[in-house]
Design a protein around this motif. Structure first.
Motif, PDB file in Angstrom:
ATOM      1  N   VAL A 154      28.297 -52.069  -7.944  1.00  0.00           N
ATOM      2  CA  VAL A 154      27.376 -50.944  -7.976  1.00  0.00           C
ATOM      3  C   VAL A 154      27.715 -49.932  -6.885  1.00  0.00           C
ATOM      4  O   VAL A 154      27.483 -48.730  -7.059  1.00  0.00           O
ATOM      5  CB  VAL A 154      25.912 -51.432  -7.853  1.00  0.00           C
ATOM      6  CG1 VAL A 154      25.618 -52.009  -6.478  1.00  0.00           C
ATOM      7  CG2 VAL A 154      24.936 -50.304  -8.179  1.00  0.00           C
TER       8      VAL A 154
ATOM      9  N   VAL B 289      28.213 -45.990  -7.505  1.00  0.00           N
ATOM     10  CA  VAL B 289      27.568 -44.909  -6.745  1.00  0.00           C
ATOM     11  C   VAL B 289      28.623 -43.935  -6.241  1.00  0.00           C
ATOM     12  O   VAL B 289      28.482 -42.706  -6.361  1.00  0.00           O
ATOM     13  CB  VAL B 289      26.757 -45.484  -5.565  1.00  0.00           C
ATOM     14  CG1 VAL B 289      26.272 -44.356  -4.652  1.00  0.00           C
ATOM     15  CG2 VAL B 289      25.573 -46.304  -6.072  1.00  0.00           C
TER      16      VAL B 289
ATOM     17  N   SER C  14      20.030 -46.924  -5.999  1.00  0.00           N
ATOM     18  CA  SER C  14      21.383 -46.404  -6.154  1.00  0.00           C
ATOM     19  C   SER C  14      21.591 -45.091  -5.417  1.00  0.00           C
ATOM     20  O   SER C  14      22.679 -44.829  -4.897  1.00  0.00           O
ATOM     21  CB  SER C  14      21.697 -46.202  -7.647  1.00  0.00           C
ATOM     22  OG  SER C  14      21.529 -47.398  -8.363  1.00  0.00           O
TER      23      SER C  14
END
Length: 298
Positions: free
Chosen positions: A42, A46, A91
């Motif tokens: 993740v 991002v 995020s």
């Protein structure tokens, strides 16, 4: 303090180390002196702009392990000096856990495992909560069959362990060289990447994000669980399709910590980098076949 940020989207070259003010905890929060923090896919997403935030400085990092440095008002159960782990959900945020200090909601933070070091503990929160939530969403009774794709990965390996512990009969789908490893985690059967199980299974936990091909392994009326919101295939043949979305769940994280300390959940570290080498950690993240979590140390 030093923190890892991105000021524009792209590859590992966009990862920067910036000098930023030390954050202060508000009511209901704690500040953690970060000792180690996991680098997760993740974070790469991002950095690449998958979640938006153009024109903003974005902090990276969800996992954290370290010691509580300051306690905000109205916080009970945590004290300065406590060794903890936690999940910093979100995020698009100005600061994450890839920093010298991180502020988290107190409910997202729990006592760290006593039986592993801080580096290993830093790989637990996001991957562990993702795997646990996915196994819960299967909703299958003991004795049911489940195929875990990507079973040698970080989330997949934890899912194999948790599913086997729940009494499910696990078939692991992974690389040809991973059979002994996934069987050591509790898989009863093995399928090499590109292959198929011997017959339809009651459920698939698709950590490899195969989508429709994985759905095809599920019996009519079975269940498919994806690990990335919005990436699951359309339901068919009466199959229940679920998508897990992780949350900063301290209660559930504490249960995972207890499994680590009981020797029932194995954590794996692939590589470590100092905070200043965060771009190198992102290069490593993009390397195929990483077996274990990449950790930044601060």
């Amino acid at each position: 303090m030093l923190a890892v940020v991105v000021n524009g989207f792209g590859g590992p070259e966009r990862v920067e180390l910036a000098e930023v003010p030390v954050p202060r905890p508000a009511a209901g929060q704690v500040r953690i002196r970060v000792r180690a923090a996991g680098v997760n896919p993740v974070d790469g997403a991002v950095r690449a702009g998958v979640f938006g935030g153009a024109g903003q400085r974005l902090g990276l990092g969800w996992d954290v392990a370290g010691e509580i440095d300051e306690v905000g008002a109205d916080v009970t159960g945590h004290s300065r000096g406590d060794r903890v782990v936690g999940l910093h959900y979100g995020s698009v945020k100005p600061l994450g856990t890839h920093a010298e200090y991180a502020v988290l909601d107190a409910g997202a933070v729990v006592a760290a495992p006593a039986t592993v070091d801080t580096v290993a503990a830093a790989g637990l929160p996001l991957a562990g909560l993702t795997a646990a939530r996915a196994v819960d969403l299967l909703g299958l009774a003991p004795g049911a069959s489940v195929l875990v794709t990507g079973a040698a990965g970080v989330v997949g390996g934890l899912a194999v362990q948790l599913a086997a512990r729940a009494g499910l009969v696990v078939t692991a789908l992974a690389g040809a060289g991973d059979e002994d490893f996934v069987r050591s985690l509790g898989a009863a059967a093995f399928v090499p990447r590109g292959g198929a199980p011997a017959g339809p299974v009651d459920g698939v936990l698709d950590t490899a994000v195969l989508g429709e091909p994985a759905l095809g392994f599920v019996r009519d009326g079975g269940v498919y669980v994806g690990v990335i919101p919005g990436a699951a295939p359309a339901a068919e043949r009466g199959i229940r399709v679920e998508e897990q979305e992780v949350a900063a769940d301290g209660e559930h994280l504490a249960r995972l910590v207890s499994l680590v300390d009981a020797g029932e959940l194995t954590l794996r570290v692939a590589d470590t980098f100092p905070l200043a080498d965060a771009p190198k950690a992102h290069d490593r993240l993009a390397t195929p076949g990483v077996r274990g979590r990449i950790i930044l140390t601060a």
